[in-house]
Design an enzyme around this catalytic site. Structure first.
Site, PDB file in Angstrom:
ATOM      1  N   GLY A  56       0.802  -1.225   0.000  1.00 22.55           N
ATOM      2  CA  GLY A  56       0.000   0.000   0.000  1.00 22.55           C
ATOM      3  C   GLY A  56       0.830   1.266   0.000  1.00 22.55           C
ATOM      4  O   GLY A  56       2.017   1.233  -0.334  1.00 22.55           O
ATOM      5  N   HIS A  62       4.255   1.563  -8.097  1.00 23.46           N
ATOM      6  CA  HIS A  62       3.313   0.442  -7.982  1.00 23.46           C
ATOM      7  C   HIS A  62       2.374   0.410  -9.191  1.00 23.46           C
ATOM      8  O   HIS A  62       2.099  -0.648  -9.753  1.00 23.46           O
ATOM      9  CB  HIS A  62       2.437   0.599  -6.731  1.00 23.46           C
ATOM     10  CG  HIS A  62       3.178   0.572  -5.432  1.00 23.46           C
ATOM     11  ND1 HIS A  62       3.360   1.686  -4.652  1.00 23.46           N
ATOM     12  CD2 HIS A  62       3.777  -0.457  -4.758  1.00 23.46           C
ATOM     13  CE1 HIS A  62       4.021   1.359  -3.557  1.00 23.46           C
ATOM     14  NE2 HIS A  62       4.298   0.075  -3.595  1.00 23.46           N
ATOM     15  N   GLN A  86       7.971  -9.316   7.818  1.00 19.80           N
ATOM     16  CA  GLN A  86       9.173  -8.855   7.110  1.00 19.80           C
ATOM     17  C   GLN A  86       9.779  -7.595   7.732  1.00 19.80           C
ATOM     18  O   GLN A  86      10.767  -7.077   7.229  1.00 19.80           O
ATOM     19  CB  GLN A  86       8.881  -8.654   5.624  1.00 19.80           C
ATOM     20  CG  GLN A  86       8.019  -7.453   5.290  1.00 19.80           C
ATOM     21  CD  GLN A  86       7.672  -7.410   3.812  1.00 19.80           C
ATOM     22  OE1 GLN A  86       6.843  -8.152   3.329  1.00 19.80           O
ATOM     23  NE2 GLN A  86       8.339  -6.535   3.068  1.00 19.80           N
ATOM     24  N   ARG A 212       8.191   5.101   1.412  1.00 19.56           N
ATOM     25  CA  ARG A 212       8.922   5.733   2.511  1.00 19.56           C
ATOM     26  C   ARG A 212       9.255   7.196   2.231  1.00 19.56           C
ATOM     27  O   ARG A 212       9.564   7.937   3.160  1.00 19.56           O
ATOM     28  CB  ARG A 212      10.226   4.978   2.780  1.00 19.56           C
ATOM     29  CG  ARG A 212       9.996   3.654   3.453  1.00 19.56           C
ATOM     30  CD  ARG A 212      11.233   2.788   3.407  1.00 19.56           C
ATOM     31  NE  ARG A 212      10.857   1.393   3.503  1.00 19.56           N
ATOM     32  CZ  ARG A 212      10.749   0.707   4.620  1.00 19.56           C
ATOM     33  NH1 ARG A 212      11.041   1.288   5.742  1.00 19.56           N
ATOM     34  NH2 ARG A 212      10.371  -0.554   4.632  1.00 19.56           N
TER      35      ARG A 212
HETATM   36  P1  PAJ Z   1       6.061  -2.528  -1.644  1.00 19.76           P
HETATM   37  O1  PAJ Z   1       7.224  -1.818  -1.093  1.00 19.76           O
HETATM   38  O2  PAJ Z   1       4.706  -1.940  -1.473  1.00 19.76           O
HETATM   39  O3  PAJ Z   1       6.312  -2.735  -3.182  1.00 19.76           O
HETATM   40  C1  PAJ Z   1       5.418  -3.467  -3.975  1.00 19.76           C
HETATM   41  C2  PAJ Z   1       6.052  -3.668  -5.334  1.00 19.76           C
HETATM   42  O4  PAJ Z   1       6.254  -2.408  -5.961  1.00 19.76           O
HETATM   43  C3  PAJ Z   1       7.440  -4.345  -5.245  1.00 19.76           C
HETATM   44  O5  PAJ Z   1       7.553  -5.293  -6.283  1.00 19.76           O
HETATM   45  C4  PAJ Z   1       8.381  -3.173  -5.437  1.00 19.76           C
HETATM   46  O6  PAJ Z   1       9.632  -3.548  -5.972  1.00 19.76           O
HETATM   47  C5  PAJ Z   1       7.590  -2.327  -6.423  1.00 19.76           C
HETATM   48  N1  PAJ Z   1       8.049  -0.934  -6.426  1.00 19.76           N
HETATM   49  C6  PAJ Z   1       8.180  -0.118  -5.353  1.00 19.76           C
HETATM   50  N2  PAJ Z   1       8.689   1.077  -5.735  1.00 19.76           N
HETATM   51  C7  PAJ Z   1       8.872   1.006  -7.070  1.00 19.76           C
HETATM   52  C8  PAJ Z   1       9.379   1.912  -8.051  1.00 19.76           C
HETATM   53  N3  PAJ Z   1       9.781   3.124  -7.735  1.00 19.76           N
HETATM   54  N4  PAJ Z   1       9.417   1.502  -9.343  1.00 19.76           N
HETATM   55  C9  PAJ Z   1       9.013   0.252  -9.683  1.00 19.76           C
HETATM   56  N5  PAJ Z   1       8.535  -0.652  -8.802  1.00 19.76           N
HETATM   57  C10 PAJ Z   1       8.464  -0.279  -7.523  1.00 19.76           C
HETATM   58  O7  PAJ Z   1       7.951  -4.829  -1.879  1.00 19.76           O
HETATM   59  C11 PAJ Z   1       6.991  -4.931  -1.126  1.00 19.76           C
HETATM   60  O8  PAJ Z   1       5.987  -4.006  -1.033  1.00 19.76           O
HETATM   61  C12 PAJ Z   1       6.804  -6.124  -0.205  1.00 19.76           C
HETATM   62  O9  PAJ Z   1       8.050  -6.613   0.196  1.00 19.76           O
HETATM   63  C13 PAJ Z   1       5.964  -7.262  -0.866  1.00 19.76           C
HETATM   64  C14 PAJ Z   1       6.644  -7.843  -2.100  1.00 19.76           C
HETATM   65  C15 PAJ Z   1       4.559  -6.748  -1.218  1.00 19.76           C
HETATM   66  C16 PAJ Z   1       5.797  -8.409   0.168  1.00 19.76           C
HETATM   67  O10 PAJ Z   1       5.205  -7.937   1.338  1.00 19.76           O
END
Ligand code: PAJ
Length: 312
Positions: A56, A62, A86, A212
Site C-alpha cells: 500500500g 506500484h 518482514q 517511505r
Molecule cells: P512494496 O514496497 O509496497 O512494493 C510493492 C512492489 O512495488 C514491489 O515489487 C516493489 O519492488 C515495487 N516498487 C516499489 N517502488 C517502485 C518503483 N519506484 N518503481 C518500480 N517498482 C516499484 O515490496 C513490497 O511491497 C513487499 O516486500 C511485498 C513484495 C509486497 C511483500 O510484502
C-alpha cells in the site's frame, strides 16, 4: 421459505455485487479470503491472472506494475498487506504509511480487477514458522542489515501465491535483491508463476519512488536525489572506455560512491555494494561476472532509502 443467516445474506449480496462488477468492469475489494475466492471464481476460469503484491501507500512505481499486469492479463489482482513478518524493526512497521482509500482510487483508474486487503489473521491464521532456503541470496546487501526480512517476504509471497494462484506476478527492480530472491524460491518451490520484473520508476529529480519518501522531511527530500545522481555517475564511469585506468577494481568505485553520497551532510550511506547481478555476491574484478549491479542503502535522517543501478 429459506431464512438466511446474516453472514449468508452478506455473502449473497457480495456474490451479486461480483456479478455486477464483472458485467460493468468495476473493481471488487475483498477483505476476507472467502470474499476473494468468490470474486475470483467469477473471472479466472478462462483467463490468465496477473498479480501485483504491495504493502500500500501506492505511488506511480506500484501503478506501473499494475499497468503492465493489465496490459498482459484480463484479470489483475492487487494485494495491499503490510506484512508484519518482514519488519525486523517494530517502529518501522508502526510508522509504515497507510493510505487505503487513495490506493483504491488509484487502482481502479489503473484497471485492477480485484483488490485484496486482508487482515493479519487471514494471511497468518497461525504463527508462520517456515524457514526458507534463499540460496544464499540474502547473504549481502539488505540481508545482514535486516535479519529475517527476506524470510518474511518469502512467507507472505508464498502465502499470497497459494491464495491468488497467479499466472504472472509483477515485481519492481527498485527492490533488486527482493526480486532475485522471489525468483529463486518460486522456481525452487515449483510455483507455476512467471515472475515479471519491471523497471524502477523515479521522480523527475531521479529519486526512486518509494512509500517511505512520504516520511522524509523537506530538507531530506531536497538532498535525496543525490543518491541516484551518484549511481548514474558511477554507471557512466563503469562503462567508460578507460575504466581499467580510472577504476581498476570495483571496490574503488564503491568507495567513491560512499564518499560522494556522504559528502552531503544530511545523507549517510549504510552500504554500497557492487555485485554479480545473478548471485548477488560482491565482485572483486570487472571481469568476474557478465552482469553487474551497484546496490545501496542510504539513511536520509531516520528514513532508509534503497536504490540500485546496472553497471554491466
Ligand atoms: P512494496 O514496497 O509496497 O512494493 C510493492 C512492489 O512495488 C514491489 O515489487 C516493489 O519492488 C515495487 N516498487 C516499489 N517502488 C517502485 C518503483 N519506484 N518503481 C518500480 N517498482 C516499484 O515490496 C513490497 O511491497 C513487499 O516486500 C511485498 C513484495 C509486497 C511483500 O510484502
Amino acid at each position: 421459505m429459506q431464512i438466511l443467516s446474516e453472514k449468508k445474506v452478506l455473502r449473497a449480496k457480495f456474490i451479486f455485487f461480483c456479478r455486477f462488477a464483472k458485467i460493468f468492469k468495476l473493481m471488487t475489494i475483498c477483505y476476507t479470503l472467502p470474499q476473494f475466492y468468490s470474486a475470483i471464481s467469477f473471472f479466472s476460469d478462462s483467463y490468465e491472472v496477473g498479480f501485483v503484491p504491495t504493502m500500500g501507500a501506492l505511488h506511480q512505481g506500484h501503478i506501473s506494475l499494475v499497468n503492465r499486469a493489465a496490459a498482459d492479463c484480463k484479470i489483475v489482482v492487487v494485494s495491499i498487506f503490510v506484512n508484519p513478518t518482514q519488519f525486523n524493526n517494530p517502529a518501522d512497521l508502526a510508522k509504515y504509511p497507510r493510505t487505503i482509500e487513495k490506493d483504491c482510487e488509484m487502482l481502479e483508474k489503473a484497471g485492477a480487477t480485484i483488490v485484496l486487503i486482508p487482515a493479519i489473521k487471514e494471511i497468518y491464521p497461525q504463527k508462520d514458522n517456515r524457514v526458507f532456503d534463499l540460496g544464499g541470496l540474502d547473504s549481502n546487501g539488505e540481508g545482514p542489515r535486516r535479519p529475517g526480512h527476506f524470510n518474511g517476504v518469502a512467507q507472505v509471497v508464498t502465502r499470497l501465491f497459494d491464495i491468488v494462484k497467479p499466472t504472472f506476478a509483477y515485481f519492481g527492480e527498485k527492490d533488486f535483491q527482493q526480486l532475485a530472491i522471489i525468483r529463486y524460491f518460486s522456481l525452487k518451490l515449483n510455483y507455476p508463476v512467471k515472475i515479471v520484473s519491471c523497471p524502477t520508476i523515479r521522480e523527475s529529480d531521479g529519486l526512486a519512488m518509494s512509500s517511505r519518501n512520504l516520511l522524509l522531511t523537506s530538507e531530506h527530500r531536497r538532498v535525496a536525489p543525490t543518491i541516484y545522481k551518484t549511481l548514474k555517475r558511477a554507471a557512466e564511469l563503469a562503462t567508460a572506455q578507460n575504466l581499467p585506468q580510472i577504476c581498476p577494481v570495483p571496490q574503488e568505485l564503491t568507495k567513491w560512491v560512499i564518499s560522494e553520497i556522504d559528502s552531503e551532510p544530511l545523507l549517510k550511506t549504510e552500504y554500497a555494494e557492487i555485485v554479480d547481478a545473478i548471485t548477488l555476491s560482491p565482485v572483486k574484478s570487472w571481469e568476474e561476472a557478465d552482469e553487474i549491479q551497484l546496490c545501496t542503502a542510504v539513511f536520509a535522517g531516520a528514513v532508509r532509502l534503497i536504490d540500485n543501478i546496472k553497471l554491466k
